[in-house]
Design a protein around this motif. Structure first.
Motif, short mmCIF file in Angstrom:
data_model
loop_
_atom_site.label_atom_id
_atom_site.label_comp_id
_atom_site.label_asym_id
_atom_site.label_seq_id
_atom_site.Cartn_x
_atom_site.Cartn_y
_atom_site.Cartn_z
N ARG A 184 -20.61 5.31 31.77
CA ARG A 184 -22.02 5.75 32.30
C ARG A 184 -22.60 4.50 33.09
O ARG A 184 -22.92 4.56 34.32
N HIS A 185 -22.10 3.41 32.53
CA HIS A 185 -22.45 2.10 33.34
C HIS A 185 -21.93 1.94 34.74
O HIS A 185 -22.22 1.52 35.60
N LEU A 186 -20.58 2.24 34.65
CA LEU A 186 -19.61 2.18 35.86
C LEU A 186 -20.01 3.19 36.64
O LEU A 186 -20.37 2.84 38.08
N SER A 187 -20.38 4.33 36.43
CA SER A 187 -20.76 5.47 37.31
C SER A 187 -22.14 5.23 38.02
O SER A 187 -22.34 5.49 39.09
N SER A 188 -23.15 4.55 37.18
CA SER A 188 -24.38 4.47 37.63
C SER A 188 -24.24 3.30 38.69
O SER A 188 -25.28 3.15 39.65
N ASN A 189 -23.15 2.52 38.53
CA ASN A 189 -23.37 1.23 39.51
C ASN A 189 -21.96 1.60 40.79
O ASN A 189 -21.53 0.93 41.54
N ASN A 190 -21.80 2.92 40.83
CA ASN A 190 -20.62 3.43 41.90
C ASN A 190 -19.51 2.80 42.03
O ASN A 190 -18.82 2.36 42.82
N GLN A 191 -18.99 2.61 40.51
CA GLN A 191 -17.73 1.84 40.30
C GLN A 191 -16.69 3.04 39.85
O GLN A 191 -16.97 4.11 39.28
N ASN A 192 -15.30 2.66 39.83
CA ASN A 192 -14.61 3.72 39.57
C ASN A 192 -14.35 3.56 38.21
O ASN A 192 -13.76 2.67 37.48
N ALA A 193 -14.53 4.82 37.38
CA ALA A 193 -14.53 4.81 36.02
C ALA A 193 -13.31 5.70 35.36
O ALA A 193 -13.40 6.15 34.23
N GLN A 194 -12.31 6.10 36.35
CA GLN A 194 -11.19 7.00 36.11
C GLN A 194 -10.42 6.53 34.94
O GLN A 194 -10.32 7.20 33.85
N ARG A 195 -9.95 5.31 34.62
CA ARG A 195 -9.25 4.67 33.73
C ARG A 195 -9.91 4.78 32.23
O ARG A 195 -9.38 5.40 31.40
N TYR A 196 -11.38 4.41 32.34
CA TYR A 196 -12.22 4.44 31.12
C TYR A 196 -12.55 5.78 30.65
O TYR A 196 -12.62 6.03 29.42
N GLU A 197 -12.80 6.76 31.56
CA GLU A 197 -12.90 7.99 31.24
C GLU A 197 -11.92 8.85 30.48
O GLU A 197 -11.97 9.40 29.54
N PRO A 256 -8.96 -1.02 27.48
CA PRO A 256 -10.13 -0.32 27.10
C PRO A 256 -9.81 0.52 25.92
O PRO A 256 -10.65 0.63 25.18
N ASP A 257 -8.52 0.23 25.47
CA ASP A 257 -8.20 1.11 23.78
C ASP A 257 -8.55 0.25 22.87
O ASP A 257 -8.49 0.48 21.48
N HIS A 258 -9.18 -1.02 23.23
CA HIS A 258 -9.76 -1.74 21.98
C HIS A 258 -11.29 -1.54 21.87
O HIS A 258 -11.96 -2.14 21.14
N MET A 259 -11.75 -0.71 22.40
CA MET A 259 -13.08 -0.06 22.45
C MET A 259 -13.27 1.13 21.41
O MET A 259 -12.45 1.74 21.58
N GLY A 260 -14.69 1.21 21.06
CA GLY A 260 -14.73 2.51 20.27
C GLY A 260 -15.39 3.65 21.17
O GLY A 260 -15.71 3.25 22.44
N THR A 261 -15.53 4.90 20.77
CA THR A 261 -15.59 5.92 21.58
C THR A 261 -17.18 5.91 22.10
O THR A 261 -17.33 6.05 23.27
N TRP A 262 -17.78 5.47 21.34
CA TRP A 262 -19.32 5.28 21.84
C TRP A 262 -19.48 4.16 22.85
O TRP A 262 -20.18 4.27 23.87
N GLU A 263 -19.02 3.14 22.78
CA GLU A 263 -18.94 1.98 23.39
C GLU A 263 -18.27 2.23 24.93
O GLU A 263 -18.50 2.08 26.12
N PHE A 301 -1.24 7.26 32.60
CA PHE A 301 -0.93 6.61 33.92
C PHE A 301 -0.91 7.34 34.90
O PHE A 301 -1.36 7.06 35.91
N ALA A 302 -0.19 8.47 34.70
CA ALA A 302 -0.22 9.57 35.89
C ALA A 302 -1.67 10.21 36.30
O ALA A 302 -1.91 10.33 37.37
N GLY A 303 -2.45 10.16 35.34
CA GLY A 303 -4.07 10.71 35.46
C GLY A 303 -4.66 9.42 36.34
O GLY A 303 -5.48 10.08 37.44
#
Length: 368
Positions: free
Chosen positions: A264-277, A251-258, A333-335
């Motif tokens: 938001r896409h993961l959250s709206s589809n009930n997927q774990n977004a912890q790493r990307y958050e 995910p570090d290859h993505m921009g802030t807005w993306e 990683f700990a988060g």
């Protein structure tokens, strides 16, 4: 005050540029050494030295983004220590440069470094990474994950979709795409497959698509299987190329807005977004670490140096920069493992070093 500001800003910018260039040359050399293995392995596919050099050059923005806060710390420590050793900073203090004014002057320059770091990480680095991936894909095949490729989910009104992409070129072209459509009850309604697909604006264009669906007849009491082939099938979706790349790449290859849209896409589809958050908040806070580094470097101007001591303090700055980078990775990683609050996980290293910097500033500058 304008003369003092020009002096400090000019010296620090030159020192930071020199340190950044040195680190960047070292990193690119290591990248080129790694690419020498690919020159032999992919020689039969046409991978040549000019492709390797271009690929290595496209990694420069990512290295600059990662190195800028550390370079700011080392360069500023060197300038502050040199000014202290030559008594120039003592003369500036005698002329009315108070500690808080000196801090404000450095923070003004810090805003410039924050802006440069943000532009590098949010625009230049993601674009260059994509171009590098596209170059490699021409010779070693498209990107993929595991044996089945990347999986994504999307909700559209009363329908749910599970999307499988076997391989991706990192830009917009995909191969072996499967789209599973379900109703609210979780019942399978249709499966659409396509050997090739291209990501467009709010839609995917599926080439030679085959759609197999279960259609109710006779008042929904009888189900009929139907198979239809399309030369081109447009499937409306909010899944962008960056989202597909995020499922394949780091995910570090993505921009802030993306990253924000993908979370938001993961959250709206009930997927774990912890790493990307966590990565999103890291993108937000990482440029601000340049300000922290400048605050850490200021107390070095108030020390008393003898000849030969600057190298030791610059080395201490290198260790501090490395420890900051290490702490950033450890907290990430700990988060994820401990399910910590994403924004606090990303901000913790900067907050810790900010507290250390302000404590050092108070003890060595204001208290004396």
């Amino acid at each position: 005050m304008k003369t003092v500001r020009s002096l400090l800003h000019g010296e620090i910018i030159r020192a930071v540029a020199f340190v950044t260039f040195g680190f960047l040359a070292l990193f690119l050399f290591f990248d080129l050494v790694d690419e020498l293995q690919n020159l032999a392995r992919l020689a039969s596919q046409g991978y040549k030295l000019q492709h390797a050099l271009l690929y290595v050059a496209l990694k420069s923005p990512t290295h600059l983004y990662e190195l800028l806060p550390i370079s700011v710390l080392i360069g500023c420590i060197f300038v502050m220590a040199r000014l202290a050793q030559s008594s120039e900073f003592t003369i500036l203090r005698t002329g009315g440069l108070e500690p808080l004014k000196a801090l404000g002057t450095l923070l003004q320059l810090g805003v410039f470094f924050v802006l440069v770091t943000f532009l590098m990480g949010d625009y230049a680095a993601p674009w260059a990474d994509r171009q590098g991936v596209l170059i490699k894909a021409q010779f070693q095949g498209n990107l993929t994950v595991g044996q089945t490729g990347a999986w994504l989910k999307e909700r559209q009104a009363s329908r749910h979709f599970a999307v499988n992409v076997r391989s991706f070129d990192g830009i917009s072209h995909m191969q072996n795409v499967r789209i599973h459509e379900f109703n609210e009850a979780g019942q399978l309604l249709a499966i659409t497959t396509a050997p090739k697909a291209q990501i467009g604006q709010d839609a995917w264009e599926l080439q030679q698509a085959e759609q197999k669906s279960i259609v109710p007849i006779d008042g929904q009491k009888t189900l009929q299987f139907r198979s239809v082939t399309y030369a081109t099938l447009v499937w409306p979706t909010e899944i962008s190329g960056d989202m597909v790349a995020a499922a394949v790449l780091s995910p570090d290859h993505m921009g802030t807005w993306e990253l924000f849209k993908y979370v938001r896409h993961l959250s709206s589809n009930n997927q774990n977004a912890q790493r990307y958050e966590i990565e999103f908040w890291r993108k937000v806070f990482y440029p601000l670490s340049c300000l922290v580094m400048l605050v850490m470097a200021l107390p070095f101007a108030y020390l008393h140096f003898r000849s030969g001591q600057i190298a030791g303090h610059v080395f201490a700055g290198v260790l501090a920069g490395i420890s900051f980078s290490l702490l950033n990775n450890v907290f990430s990683f700990a988060g994820v493992l401990q399910n910590w609050q994403p924004w606090l996980t990303a901000a913790a290293p900067a907050l810790i070093y900010s507290a250390i910097s302000l404590l050092g500033f108070w003890w060595m500058v204001l208290r004396q």
